[in-house]
Design an enzyme around this catalytic site. Structure first.
Site, PDB file in Angstrom:
ATOM      1  N   GLY A 153       0.818  -5.891   6.761  1.00  0.00           N
ATOM      2  CA  GLY A 153      -0.638  -5.975   6.878  1.00  0.00           C
ATOM      3  C   GLY A 153      -1.332  -5.286   5.712  1.00  0.00           C
ATOM      4  O   GLY A 153      -0.856  -5.288   4.578  1.00  0.00           O
ATOM      5  N   SER A 154      -2.444  -4.630   6.012  1.00  0.00           N
ATOM      6  CA  SER A 154      -3.347  -4.162   4.955  1.00  0.00           C
ATOM      7  C   SER A 154      -2.787  -3.039   4.087  1.00  0.00           C
ATOM      8  O   SER A 154      -3.298  -2.824   2.981  1.00  0.00           O
ATOM      9  CB  SER A 154      -4.679  -3.722   5.574  1.00  0.00           C
TER      10      SER A 154
END
Length: 650
Positions: free
Chosen positions: A311-312
């Site tokens: 993810g981020s």
């Protein structure tokens, strides 16, 4: 003439007979010389083996210690019990007594010691009290020898990292397996002269060849940091009713791991006892293979054995690549409309249906805006983006000195289409291990250099002398120093102004990036929440990851893991000698006044509680007792009011 001819035949026969005898004698002399000169030692050893009985002496397995020489895996002396069939006078009685003392099945034991073999080992790792009782009984044919047993003083501490040994003291998982050839040493032998029946000679000699002790392993891990990390992630797993959790603390300059905590874990002193109460209730209903599968899952080191979509937090890689290629600057402008059409498919920003609007690159990182990173990925192109993945090493193992490490799973360069490129740019459509993420973060913030994560620091002999240093050299530089400096500045702003602000601590310059990863299949409602942080931002000495798998309720990384990272760093940074430096605005905020941690060791638990309360410091107590035997952070460190002190009571 006939007489002369007969005489000549006799002489010829005598000559040939003498020649054959001479050749035979020369051959025999040659054989004797060959045996003496070339096989003497070998045949002498074989003769000695025939005339003696051989019993092994277990060597002392080298200890495993933390960086401060706190023992994490040690060896204690016990005994082994063997039976010599030729010397037994009463088989049934011998089996009865041994079965009673060693708590063995008498019928099986009788069958075992009735075999007509030189020596049968019937029990190992026998405690000293039992061994002493057997020695006093002096049963004919029963031999008590030295043996060792592995013990783990801290039970479950760093269980998936340290690993454990089997009954033969051979490493099975973790460091015990990885460094087994160094730790195990070489066995000694006890040789006793015997007759042809295997009975010890009355005037025979006994030879003792001492064992060679194994080397001891000193780790980069700090037992106090490991204990604190484990307590922190365990509380989070329980609070969020999560599947599992991980905390990694590492020095980004050289890859030395200070703590690698997995929860749930298991007791190293009872590694075959399942840690799940629900499973334990139906354990006997499983097949042996099913039980082994459950145990292997319990023993797995999630931080290195399993991959996940980051993810981020992965956006730091995309950002660094874009800056390194000169495609973006800190002032580059992006526009977020809440979604972005790529390859005919609409991909949403996490804020959709709302949008971030017009923003600079720094603001895009602070907001963790997906369209910003999809745009950078598009500018890099599939081939160059894939090249950066290779430079960071996501296609290979990090090289940590632990067994079973997994590698990242990603598309080949020629298989990356526009949609795959867009989603990979913000941390989807590829999987990596938590340790690979920490390793990449270290490279981004340490000046751009690759590092090899490691837990082994050095090997020592039995006298404490250094045999080998294990710290790997720093790797190549894959990012310019100025890109690393820019990334530190941007990621510090994420903590002070962006999605990571719940990690902000007055007096400390901290950088970081949060992540909320949706697990496959999409729409399952299962998430992984995480945060990566480093400090101090100007010269990072620590990079940390907090990851929680399938938290229930709130699941956003900044919301779930940000406060945990704050508490973690509040305690860890002072312990590492990183002291807070307050500006005027921070000093004006209530509760940020620095406090010097008092020395609480050796004082009554009740008194320690009062001292901390008066100083406006919190506390957590591990163990039961009236006296404090250890504390974290240690005395003399400067911390903020409200920080919780970990106390160990006894």
């Amino acid at each position: 003439m006939k007489r002369i001819h007969a005489s000549l035949n006799i002489r010829k026969k005598a000559f040939y007979t003498m020649l054959c005898m001479l050749l035979a004698l020369v051959f025999l002399w040659g054989q004797v010389f060959y045996i003496q000169a070339f096989r003497g030692e070998e045949l002498q050893a074989l003769a000695f083996e025939q005339q003696t009985r051989d019993r092994l002496i277990a060597p002392n397995r080298g200890g495993i210690y933390d960086r401060n020489m706190v023992g994490l895996a040690l060896t204690e002396t016990v005994a082994s019990v063997s039976v010599i069939y030729a010397q037994i006078r009463d088989l049934p009685n011998t089996a009865h007594v041994l079965a009673r003392e060693l708590q063995l099945d008498e019928a099986e034991l009788l069958e075992k010691i009735s075999r007509r073999v030189a020596l049968v080992r019937v029990a190992t790792q026998v405690d000293k009290a039992t061994a002493d009782r057997l020695r006093e009984l002096a049963l004919p044919g029963v031999v008590i020898d030295e043996d060792i047993r592995r013990i783990y003083p801290f039970g479950s501490l760093a269980s998936q990292v340290i690993g454990f040994v089997g009954r033969d003291n051979q490493g099975i998982i973790g460091l015990e397996a990885k460094y087994d050839s160094h730790l195990r040493g070489a066995p000694g032998r006890i040789l006793t002269e015997t007759d042809v029946a295997g009975r010890a000679l009355e005037d025979g000699r006994t030879y003792r060849i001492p064992p060679t002790d194994g080397l001891s392993l000193v780790l980069t891990i700090d037992a106090m940091l490991q204990a604190y990390a484990e307590q922190t992630i365990e509380l989070l797993v329980q609070e969020k009713n999560a599947l599992r959790g991980v905390i990694i603390l590492m020095n980004p300059q050289n890859g030395a791991i200070y703590a690698l905590a997995n929860k749930p874990d298991f007791d190293l002193n009872a590694p075959f006892t399942i840690n799940d109460p629900a499973l334990a209730e139906v354990w006997d209903t499983f097949t042996q293979q099913e039980q082994m599968n459950h145990l292997n899952r319990m023993w797995r080191n999630f931080a290195i054995n399993d991959t996940y979509e980051p993810g981020s937090t992965f956006k730091i890689v995309t950002s660094a690549a874009g800056l390194a290629e000169g495609l973006i600057t800190t002032e580059s402008i992006f526009t977020c409309s809440g979604c972005m059409t790529v390859g005919g498919r609409q991909i949403k920003c996490w804020r959709s249906p709302r949008s971030h609007g017009v923003q600079s690159f720094i603001q895009g990182v602070q907001n963790s805006c997906n369209p910003v990173f999809m745009t950078i990925g598009e500018q890099l192109g599939a081939e160059l983006f894939h090249d950066y993945l290779m430079r960071f090493g996501f296609h290979r193992k990090t090289g940590i000195d632990l067994p079973g490490e997994a590698v990242g799973i990603m598309y080949a360069a020629d298989k990356i289409g526009p949609v795959e490129l867009a989603t990979m740019a913000f941390g989807q459509s590829l999987t990596i291990t938590p340790l690979q993420l920490v390793s990449a973060a270290a490279t981004v913030v340490n000046g751009g250099y690759l590092v090899t994560p490691h837990v082994g620091m050095r090997l020592l002999d039995s006298e404490g002398r250094i045999v080998e240093e294990l710290t790997p050299p720093r790797g190549e530089q894959i990012l310019p120093a100025e890109v690393s400096e820019t990334m530190r500045f941007i990621l510090e702003s994420v903590v002070s102004e962006g999605t990571g602000r719940r990690t902000y601590i007055p007096g400390f310059r901290i950088g970081g990036k949060t992540a909320t990863s949706q697990k496959l299949p999409r729409g399952s409602g299962k998430y992984i929440s995480s945060i990566m942080a480093f400090a101090p931002a100007e010269n990072p000495q620590l990079v940390a990851l907090v990851l929680i798998d399938e938290p229930q309720g709130a699941y956003y990384g900044g919301q779930v893991t940000g406060p945990v990272m704050q508490v973690l760093l509040e305690n860890v940074l002072p312990y590492l000698g990183i002291r807070p430096i307050y500006n005027e605005a921070e000093l004006a905020v209530p509760g940020t006044a620095p406090v010097i941690v008092p020395n609480l060791r050796g004082i009554p638990t009740a008194e320690a509680k009062k001292i901390l309360t008066d100083l406006r410091l919190g506390f957590d107590i591990v163990g039961v007792g009236d006296t404090i035997i250890d504390q974290f952070p240690i005395h003399g460190e400067l911390v903020n009011q409200g920080v919780r002190i970990l106390l160990r009571a006894q």
